[in-house]
Design a protein around this motif. Structure first.
Motif, PDB file in Angstrom:
ATOM      1  N   LEU A  14       2.296  -5.458  -5.984  1.00  0.00           N
ATOM      2  CA  LEU A  14       3.160  -4.290  -6.159  1.00  0.00           C
ATOM      3  C   LEU A  14       4.535  -4.473  -5.517  1.00  0.00           C
ATOM      4  O   LEU A  14       5.466  -3.733  -5.844  1.00  0.00           O
ATOM      5  CB  LEU A  14       2.506  -3.043  -5.567  1.00  0.00           C
ATOM      6  N   LEU A  15       4.672  -5.434  -4.629  1.00  0.00           N
ATOM      7  CA  LEU A  15       5.960  -5.662  -3.973  1.00  0.00           C
ATOM      8  C   LEU A  15       7.026  -6.131  -4.947  1.00  0.00           C
ATOM      9  O   LEU A  15       8.210  -6.132  -4.612  1.00  0.00           O
ATOM     10  CB  LEU A  15       5.797  -6.665  -2.828  1.00  0.00           C
ATOM     11  N   THR A  16       6.632  -6.503  -6.166  1.00  0.00           N
ATOM     12  CA  THR A  16       7.603  -6.865  -7.211  1.00  0.00           C
ATOM     13  C   THR A  16       7.984  -5.649  -8.045  1.00  0.00           C
ATOM     14  O   THR A  16       8.569  -5.798  -9.111  1.00  0.00           O
ATOM     15  CB  THR A  16       7.012  -7.949  -8.134  1.00  0.00           C
ATOM     16  N   TRP A  17       7.671  -4.451  -7.578  1.00  0.00           N
ATOM     17  CA  TRP A  17       7.832  -3.222  -8.360  1.00  0.00           C
ATOM     18  C   TRP A  17       9.200  -3.107  -9.004  1.00  0.00           C
ATOM     19  O   TRP A  17       9.322  -2.804 -10.197  1.00  0.00           O
ATOM     20  CB  TRP A  17       7.571  -2.010  -7.462  1.00  0.00           C
ATOM     21  N   ASP A  18      10.262  -3.328  -8.273  1.00  0.00           N
ATOM     22  CA  ASP A  18      11.610  -3.108  -8.800  1.00  0.00           C
ATOM     23  C   ASP A  18      11.946  -4.052  -9.953  1.00  0.00           C
ATOM     24  O   ASP A  18      12.697  -3.693 -10.860  1.00  0.00           O
ATOM     25  CB  ASP A  18      12.655  -3.261  -7.689  1.00  0.00           C
ATOM     26  N   ALA A  19      11.390  -5.271  -9.926  1.00  0.00           N
ATOM     27  CA  ALA A  19      11.710  -6.256 -10.962  1.00  0.00           C
ATOM     28  C   ALA A  19      10.641  -6.360 -12.033  1.00  0.00           C
ATOM     29  O   ALA A  19      10.876  -6.962 -13.083  1.00  0.00           O
ATOM     30  CB  ALA A  19      11.912  -7.631 -10.321  1.00  0.00           C
ATOM     31  N   ALA A  20       9.485  -5.771 -11.793  1.00  0.00           N
ATOM     32  CA  ALA A  20       8.353  -5.955 -12.703  1.00  0.00           C
ATOM     33  C   ALA A  20       8.503  -5.107 -13.958  1.00  0.00           C
ATOM     34  O   ALA A  20       9.010  -3.981 -13.905  1.00  0.00           O
ATOM     35  CB  ALA A  20       7.056  -5.591 -11.996  1.00  0.00           C
ATOM     36  N   PRO A  21       8.026  -5.620 -15.118  1.00  0.00           N
ATOM     37  CA  PRO A  21       7.992  -4.801 -16.332  1.00  0.00           C
ATOM     38  C   PRO A  21       6.989  -3.670 -16.170  1.00  0.00           C
ATOM     39  O   PRO A  21       6.102  -3.706 -15.307  1.00  0.00           O
ATOM     40  CB  PRO A  21       7.561  -5.783 -17.425  1.00  0.00           C
ATOM     41  N   TRP A  23       0.826  -1.203   0.000  1.00  0.00           N
ATOM     42  CA  TRP A  23       0.000   0.000   0.000  1.00  0.00           C
ATOM     43  C   TRP A  23       0.865   1.260   0.000  1.00  0.00           C
ATOM     44  O   TRP A  23       0.531   2.245  -0.666  1.00  0.00           O
ATOM     45  CB  TRP A  23      -0.929  -0.002   1.214  1.00  0.00           C
ATOM     46  N   GLN A  24       1.988   1.221   0.713  1.00  0.00           N
ATOM     47  CA  GLN A  24       2.888   2.365   0.709  1.00  0.00           C
ATOM     48  C   GLN A  24       3.414   2.635  -0.699  1.00  0.00           C
ATOM     49  O   GLN A  24       3.495   3.785  -1.138  1.00  0.00           O
ATOM     50  CB  GLN A  24       4.060   2.125   1.669  1.00  0.00           C
ATOM     51  N   LEU A  25       3.738   1.578  -1.429  1.00  0.00           N
ATOM     52  CA  LEU A  25       4.177   1.740  -2.813  1.00  0.00           C
ATOM     53  C   LEU A  25       3.073   2.348  -3.666  1.00  0.00           C
ATOM     54  O   LEU A  25       3.334   3.208  -4.524  1.00  0.00           O
ATOM     55  CB  LEU A  25       4.607   0.392  -3.391  1.00  0.00           C
ATOM     56  N   TYR A  26       1.852   1.906  -3.435  1.00  0.00           N
ATOM     57  CA  TYR A  26       0.731   2.462  -4.198  1.00  0.00           C
ATOM     58  C   TYR A  26       0.598   3.954  -3.938  1.00  0.00           C
ATOM     59  O   TYR A  26       0.461   4.752  -4.887  1.00  0.00           O
ATOM     60  CB  TYR A  26      -0.562   1.741  -3.830  1.00  0.00           C
ATOM     61  N   ARG A  27       0.650   4.369  -2.689  1.00  0.00           N
ATOM     62  CA  ARG A  27       0.484   5.785  -2.378  1.00  0.00           C
ATOM     63  C   ARG A  27       1.632   6.618  -2.944  1.00  0.00           C
ATOM     64  O   ARG A  27       1.452   7.789  -3.294  1.00  0.00           O
ATOM     65  CB  ARG A  27       0.384   6.001  -0.857  1.00  0.00           C
ATOM     66  N   GLU A  28       2.807   6.002  -3.084  1.00  0.00           N
ATOM     67  CA  GLU A  28       3.949   6.726  -3.653  1.00  0.00           C
ATOM     68  C   GLU A  28       3.821   6.912  -5.157  1.00  0.00           C
ATOM     69  O   GLU A  28       4.313   7.906  -5.714  1.00  0.00           O
ATOM     70  CB  GLU A  28       5.256   5.972  -3.359  1.00  0.00           C
ATOM     71  N   HIS A  29       3.169   5.974  -5.839  1.00  0.00           N
ATOM     72  CA  HIS A  29       3.157   5.985  -7.305  1.00  0.00           C
ATOM     73  C   HIS A  29       1.795   6.315  -7.908  1.00  0.00           C
ATOM     74  O   HIS A  29       1.729   6.612  -9.108  1.00  0.00           O
ATOM     75  CB  HIS A  29       3.634   4.636  -7.839  1.00  0.00           C
ATOM     76  N   ARG A  42       3.482  -2.965 -13.652  1.00  0.00           N
ATOM     77  CA  ARG A  42       3.318  -1.858 -12.702  1.00  0.00           C
ATOM     78  C   ARG A  42       2.031  -1.093 -12.978  1.00  0.00           C
ATOM     79  O   ARG A  42       1.248  -0.804 -12.065  1.00  0.00           O
ATOM     80  CB  ARG A  42       4.521  -0.914 -12.805  1.00  0.00           C
ATOM     81  N   ARG A  43       1.816  -0.751 -14.249  1.00  0.00           N
ATOM     82  CA  ARG A  43       0.617   0.002 -14.604  1.00  0.00           C
ATOM     83  C   ARG A  43      -0.639  -0.806 -14.305  1.00  0.00           C
ATOM     84  O   ARG A  43      -1.663  -0.258 -13.882  1.00  0.00           O
ATOM     85  CB  ARG A  43       0.652   0.406 -16.083  1.00  0.00           C
ATOM     86  N   LEU A  44      -0.552  -2.118 -14.538  1.00  0.00           N
ATOM     87  CA  LEU A  44      -1.705  -2.961 -14.291  1.00  0.00           C
ATOM     88  C   LEU A  44      -2.063  -2.962 -12.808  1.00  0.00           C
ATOM     89  O   LEU A  44      -3.237  -2.789 -12.443  1.00  0.00           O
ATOM     90  CB  LEU A  44      -1.414  -4.387 -14.769  1.00  0.00           C
ATOM     91  N   CYS A  45      -1.080  -3.153 -11.944  1.00  0.00           N
ATOM     92  CA  CYS A  45      -1.364  -3.170 -10.505  1.00  0.00           C
ATOM     93  C   CYS A  45      -1.973  -1.848 -10.055  1.00  0.00           C
ATOM     94  O   CYS A  45      -2.961  -1.828  -9.305  1.00  0.00           O
ATOM     95  CB  CYS A  45      -0.087  -3.460  -9.720  1.00  0.00           C
ATOM     96  N   LEU A  46      -1.401  -0.731 -10.485  1.00  0.00           N
ATOM     97  CA  LEU A  46      -1.936   0.572 -10.104  1.00  0.00           C
ATOM     98  C   LEU A  46      -3.370   0.755 -10.600  1.00  0.00           C
ATOM     99  O   LEU A  46      -4.234   1.270  -9.875  1.00  0.00           O
ATOM    100  CB  LEU A  46      -1.047   1.693 -10.651  1.00  0.00           C
ATOM    101  N   THR A  47      -3.634   0.310 -11.818  1.00  0.00           N
ATOM    102  CA  THR A  47      -4.974   0.433 -12.385  1.00  0.00           C
ATOM    103  C   THR A  47      -5.984  -0.406 -11.618  1.00  0.00           C
ATOM    104  O   THR A  47      -7.102   0.048 -11.327  1.00  0.00           O
ATOM    105  CB  THR A  47      -4.965   0.027 -13.868  1.00  0.00           C
ATOM    106  N   LEU A  48      -5.614  -1.641 -11.285  1.00  0.00           N
ATOM    107  CA  LEU A  48      -6.531  -2.518 -10.561  1.00  0.00           C
ATOM    108  C   LEU A  48      -6.833  -1.970  -9.171  1.00  0.00           C
ATOM    109  O   LEU A  48      -7.970  -2.059  -8.687  1.00  0.00           O
ATOM    110  CB  LEU A  48      -5.955  -3.930 -10.456  1.00  0.00           C
ATOM    111  N   ILE A  49      -5.820  -1.403  -8.525  1.00  0.00           N
ATOM    112  CA  ILE A  49      -6.056  -0.809  -7.207  1.00  0.00           C
ATOM    113  C   ILE A  49      -6.967   0.398  -7.330  1.00  0.00           C
ATOM    114  O   ILE A  49      -7.889   0.581  -6.517  1.00  0.00           O
ATOM    115  CB  ILE A  49      -4.718  -0.445  -6.536  1.00  0.00           C
ATOM    116  N   ASP A  50      -6.736   1.236  -8.346  1.00  0.00           N
ATOM    117  CA  ASP A  50      -7.628   2.374  -8.581  1.00  0.00           C
ATOM    118  C   ASP A  50      -9.077   1.907  -8.713  1.00  0.00           C
ATOM    119  O   ASP A  50     -10.002   2.491  -8.122  1.00  0.00           O
ATOM    120  CB  ASP A  50      -7.232   3.116  -9.864  1.00  0.00           C
ATOM    121  N   ARG A  51      -9.304   0.868  -9.514  1.00  0.00           N
ATOM    122  CA  ARG A  51     -10.659   0.360  -9.727  1.00  0.00           C
ATOM    123  C   ARG A  51     -11.248  -0.171  -8.425  1.00  0.00           C
ATOM    124  O   ARG A  51     -12.424   0.089  -8.103  1.00  0.00           O
ATOM    125  CB  ARG A  51     -10.647  -0.755 -10.777  1.00  0.00           C
TER     126      ARG A  51
END
Length: 344
Positions: free
Chosen positions: A309-316, A181-187, A320-329
């Motif tokens: 989102l915890l895979t942020w550093d290694a994820a394509p 969640w902290q990563l989500y709020r940052e990005h 990343r965009r997908l995780c952020l979008t799903l959380i937004d929804r």
């Protein structure tokens, strides 16, 4: 037994023509493998096999093997590879749900292999773009059939799959929520309603009771009903990826599908009607009970994209965009349907 004829190949190089012929009873003289779905198949490696030698069989097949990334360890802890093999072996042949034809499903230790029908002529839905309402309704009907069937199915067969309220989720995923969640709020670039933000900041304790409630039913759930796991051809639908199949309240599948699979503008204002449509197809599952489960699951299953989102550093970038979008929804859906009222 030679490597080429091993019961379960450990790499794609071991999926040879002799192995495939023995595993599928097809007349195969040569195989060429092509890696596919590298940006969407996080928990497994997927390959399209181009076959030579079979006049009556298919020209191509799909092979699924364990991931060679950190995702493999996670799937092994969850027993995901074993779950999927068991689904194709025991559930797919008898349940009223359409899946790719399975030509081979094997496990050995932590290794597994699936040889599946190639759905390359079908339209694979895009989870980032989201489903249309019509496609979501098609999927709801398919899930309703699975859930209704499982309510009267052989309980020993269903017991191969864990319940939705399991130690792995309580002890691993819920505590991991905070860092994600902290990563989500940052990005993220969208505001979060105050009530949802408070819920998320205390998620490990606040959300846990939803697991108990969603275990009140013993239906078989897909468990990861993402648009990327759907293939359409006209009005027909085939579902894939059963690594997270669990037992629980069927409305949890519907909540995940609708709250994260539909774009917010397409979903907003339709949640109750979609749940009513669903319960009308599942005998004995009253709307009021299913609506409670739906609201609980919409809030609880926020953890799935957040923990991813915890895979942020290694994820394509697409991941990343997908995780952020799903959380937004999901955040929008939680607020829209008053899901947090179920936790008070």
């Amino acid at each position: 037994m030679t490597s080429a004829m091993a019961a379960v190949p450990t790499t794609i190089d071991e999926v040879t023509a002799p192995w495939l012929a023995a595993a599928t009873d097809m007349a195969v003289t040569d195989v060429r493998a092509e890696r596919i779905a590298e940006e969407t198949g996080f928990s497994a490696n997927l390959y399209r096999l181009h076959l030579t030698g079979s006049e009556s069989g298919p020209d191509t097949l799909i092979v699924k093997l364990p991931a060679d990334s950190l995702a493999r360890g996670g799937m092994e802890m969850l027993g995901g590879y074993h779950r999927e093999v068991q689904f194709y072996r025991t559930i797919a042949p008898v349940a009223p749900i359409s899946t790719p034809r399975c030509h081979a499903a094997r496990t050995c230790g932590q290794d597994f292999v699936l040889v599946l029908e190639d759905l390359r002529d079908w339209d694979n839905a895009d989870h980032l773009a989201g489903l249309t309402l019509e496609r979501a309704q098609t999927c709801i009907t398919a899930l309703a059939g699975l859930h209704a069937w499982s309510a009267t199915a052989d309980q020993a067969m269903l017991a191969q799959f864990p319940g939705i309220d399991n130690a792995m989720t309580r002890d691993l995923f819920l505590p991991a929520f905070g860092a994600g969640w902290q990563l989500y709020r940052e990005h993220a670039d969208r505001p979060v309603p105050a009530a949802v933000a408070h819920f998320a900041e205390h998620f490990a304790d606040t959300a846990a009771p939803a697991l108990s409630a969603l275990a009140e039913r013993n239906m078989l759930l897909h468990g990861d009903i993402r648009a990327d796991n759907m293939f359409f051809r006209g009005d027909a639908l085939k579902l894939v990826d059963f690594q997270l199949t669990v037992r629980g309240a069927g409305a949890a599948d519907i909540a995940y599908l609708v709250s994260q699979g539909l774009p917010t503008a397409a979903r907003r204002g339709l949640d109750e009607q979609l749940v009513r449509d669903y319960t009308g197809q599942v005998p004995g599952y009253r709307f009021d009970e299913a609506w409670r489960h739906y609201r609980l699951a919409t809030a609880l299953l926020l953890y799935m994209p957040v923990v991813a989102l915890l895979t942020w550093d290694a994820a394509p970038e697409r991941s990343r965009r997908l995780c952020l979008t799903l959380i937004d929804r999901a955040v929008a859906a939680i607020a829209d349907i008053g899901a947090l009222e179920e936790f008070s």
